[in-house]
Structure formats: structure tokens, C-alpha cells
Scaffold this motif. Sequence first.
Motif, mmCIF file in Angstrom:
data_model
loop_
_atom_site.group_PDB
_atom_site.id
_atom_site.type_symbol
_atom_site.label_atom_id
_atom_site.label_comp_id
_atom_site.label_asym_id
_atom_site.label_seq_id
_atom_site.Cartn_x
_atom_site.Cartn_y
_atom_site.Cartn_z
ATOM 1 N N ASN A 126 0.832 -1.200 0.000
ATOM 2 C CA ASN A 126 0.000 0.000 0.000
ATOM 3 C C ASN A 126 0.871 1.258 0.000
ATOM 4 O O ASN A 126 0.663 2.197 -0.776
ATOM 5 N N LYS A 127 1.868 1.267 0.875
ATOM 6 C CA LYS A 127 2.767 2.409 0.955
ATOM 7 C C LYS A 127 3.590 2.555 -0.326
ATOM 8 O O LYS A 127 3.822 3.667 -0.810
ATOM 9 N N GLU A 128 4.036 1.439 -0.865
ATOM 10 C CA GLU A 128 4.851 1.493 -2.081
ATOM 11 C C GLU A 128 4.041 2.022 -3.263
ATOM 12 O O GLU A 128 4.550 2.794 -4.086
ATOM 13 N N ALA A 129 2.780 1.604 -3.365
ATOM 14 C CA ALA A 129 1.937 2.099 -4.448
ATOM 15 C C ALA A 129 1.708 3.598 -4.313
ATOM 16 O O ALA A 129 1.769 4.349 -5.294
ATOM 17 N N LYS A 130 1.469 4.044 -3.094
ATOM 18 C CA LYS A 130 1.265 5.466 -2.851
ATOM 19 C C LYS A 130 2.513 6.254 -3.212
ATOM 20 O O LYS A 130 2.453 7.278 -3.905
ATOM 21 N N ARG A 131 3.661 5.780 -2.752
ATOM 22 C CA ARG A 131 4.913 6.476 -3.024
ATOM 23 C C ARG A 131 5.206 6.526 -4.523
ATOM 24 O O ARG A 131 5.652 7.540 -5.056
ATOM 25 N N ALA A 132 4.943 5.429 -5.208
ATOM 26 C CA ALA A 132 5.212 5.372 -6.645
ATOM 27 C C ALA A 132 4.354 6.369 -7.411
ATOM 28 O O ALA A 132 4.831 7.050 -8.335
ATOM 29 N N LEU A 133 3.096 6.492 -7.039
ATOM 30 C CA LEU A 133 2.231 7.468 -7.702
ATOM 31 C C LEU A 133 2.687 8.891 -7.429
ATOM 32 O O LEU A 133 2.701 9.743 -8.327
ATOM 33 N N GLU A 134 3.062 9.144 -6.189
ATOM 34 C CA GLU A 134 3.476 10.502 -5.816
ATOM 35 C C GLU A 134 4.761 10.925 -6.505
ATOM 36 O O GLU A 134 4.950 12.100 -6.818
ATOM 37 N N THR A 135 5.661 9.980 -6.757
ATOM 38 C CA THR A 135 6.955 10.300 -7.356
ATOM 39 C C THR A 135 6.973 10.125 -8.869
ATOM 40 O O THR A 135 7.995 10.366 -9.509
ATOM 41 N N GLY A 136 5.844 9.696 -9.435
ATOM 42 C CA GLY A 136 5.785 9.521 -10.880
ATOM 43 C C GLY A 136 6.418 8.245 -11.386
ATOM 44 O O GLY A 136 6.686 8.116 -12.585
ATOM 45 N N ASP A 137 6.652 7.282 -10.501
ATOM 46 C CA ASP A 137 7.164 5.975 -10.932
ATOM 47 C C ASP A 137 5.950 5.116 -11.273
ATOM 48 O O ASP A 137 5.557 4.223 -10.522
ATOM 49 N N TYR A 138 5.387 5.383 -12.437
ATOM 50 C CA TYR A 138 4.090 4.811 -12.768
ATOM 51 C C TYR A 138 4.137 3.308 -12.981
ATOM 52 O O TYR A 138 3.176 2.608 -12.652
ATOM 53 N N GLN A 139 5.226 2.788 -13.508
ATOM 54 C CA GLN A 139 5.296 1.352 -13.710
ATOM 55 C C GLN A 139 5.310 0.614 -12.374
ATOM 56 O O GLN A 139 4.674 -0.425 -12.215
ATOM 57 N N ALA A 140 6.033 1.170 -11.409
ATOM 58 C CA ALA A 140 6.040 0.551 -10.078
ATOM 59 C C ALA A 140 4.649 0.593 -9.467
ATOM 60 O O ALA A 140 4.208 -0.366 -8.818
ATOM 61 N N ALA A 141 3.939 1.690 -9.669
ATOM 62 C CA ALA A 141 2.573 1.791 -9.168
ATOM 63 C C ALA A 141 1.674 0.765 -9.850
ATOM 64 O O ALA A 141 0.862 0.101 -9.199
ATOM 65 N N ILE A 142 1.814 0.615 -11.156
ATOM 66 C CA ILE A 142 1.010 -0.355 -11.902
ATOM 67 C C ILE A 142 1.267 -1.768 -11.387
ATOM 68 O O ILE A 142 0.337 -2.553 -11.183
ATOM 69 N N ASP A 143 2.541 -2.108 -11.196
ATOM 70 C CA ASP A 143 2.887 -3.450 -10.733
ATOM 71 C C ASP A 143 2.179 -3.790 -9.429
ATOM 72 O O ASP A 143 1.709 -4.922 -9.231
#
Length: 285
Positions: A126-143
Amino acid sequence: MNDMRSSPPVRAAVVIASLTVGLFLIPYIADAETLRCTFVDKDGAMLKDVETRLTRLDVSGKNAGDPRYRESDEVGVIEFRNLAPGSYRFEAQLKTFVSMERTLQLQDETDLKQVLLRKKEFDQLNKEAKRALETGDYQAAIDRLEVLVTSLSNLAVLRANLARAYAGRLDQQKALAAADVAAALDANQFSNLRQELQKLMLPDLGQEAMYDMDFATASAHYEALRDLDPEGPLAYRGLALSYGHLGRFKEALEAVNRAIELDPSDTQLVLIKDTLENNAAVSRK
């Protein structure tokens, strides 16, 4: 642990539209009307004693019959037999794990492999998805979000975040598909999400097409942007350039004039207009 017969599955809090739990494998069709599911943890270990509940739904998504209950056996398997085709709500819970809920469309035999995540694993993803969206790491968020929505598929906020992540990657088809699901699940909150994401994606998609010298595709993107945002100068600026490259000078000049009306402070527009007028004059000779 609460008995599913007397209370609904435990729900974990949703933080910024990110949850955790995963589902893998796609149902396959056979002859028997059976739902079979194998439960495993993140490392692939079988999970016994998973409490499950299966409830038939009507066309409006409301309960259409009494729920049926099963617990996974020693090898993590549950099986519901003699099911009529249709829509079902499938729920599962196990102590120390995050509960799972999803809607299934059953036609004949359906086999699932369900990965349940422990609550600590849930919180971490949950935290990793949030962080990825906030930092623009969209592929990490998608994963991470793809794992979440395949298990907790009825949570609109997860679908909305997945749509935003795909939009960040300029994957228009997947972004809009996820946005449509979010809107179907929660129209009050996400009815405008599709348009919002299109407004974000179309300028970049148009610019990418311009770089590729695919001016017809670029003009199509800018036309779509103009239809969504008729008072936005960016669409007309893009149309002026893409139409100009296509030799559609009359339309290009109309577009650049409209852009100048909407944003007279953009001095580049005057240069674009001069270039278009010169090229139009040359084409007429």
C-alpha cells in the motif's frame, strides 16, 4: 477470527486508493458448473482453513440467494459445485491475512489461484503504491496496483489509482478502461475521471505523434482534446501545427487564430501563424 456465517469479512483500511492482496490466473471454461479456488500465500505455500462465502447476485448487483460457505482443505482448495451461470460475489478471509472480495461471472467451470497477503505485506505494498504514484514511478505503481485490483476488484478507488498510473505511462486504452470500471463502481466520485485523464494524456500523446511525424494521429489527439476542452488554447496550438504539416492550411490558420484569442500572451503563436501564412501562399503558387 469472526465466522463468515455471522459477520462479513474483515476489511482493511484503504490508504490513498491502494490495497494489497493478489489474484493470479484467468478462469477457464469447461463443462461442469463448478468454482474451484486454490489459496496460497505470497511465497506459494498452501493456505488451509480459509473461510469463503459465495453469493449469487442479480442484474443490479444485489444478493439473489442465500450464501454458500466453504473452508479450504489441507492443500488450500475449496470447491463450489452445481452453480448456475451468472454473477457471484466471492469472499474469503483468514486470520492475520487481508480479506478478499471480488465479483465473478461464472459460465461453466472456473479455476482460480488466489494469493492472500498478510496484513503487514498489505501495508507495505500500500505504501509502495502510494509512493510510486506521488513520485511519478508509474510502472512501479502499476505493478502493485494490478495485484491489488485483481483481488479487491470491487473497490473503485483502486481502479481509479490504476487508471492514473496507466495515464502516467500514456497507456490510453488501459487508463480509460480502468477509469470506466471506477466510475461504474462509484459514479459519485469518479464519473468525471475518464475526461480528466484524457485531458492529461492527449497533449502528450499529440506531442509524441508530432515527434514521430505522424501528423494525422497528432491532429486526431488534438481534435479530441479540443472537443473535451474547447476553451483551452493547447488543443488549437497543436491543431495549427499538425494541420500545417498535413497541408491543411485553412484549418491550421483557423486553429492558430483561435489559440491567439484564447492565449494572446503566447508569442510563439504569432510566429506559427506567420509560418503558416507563408507556407499557404507558397502552396497556392
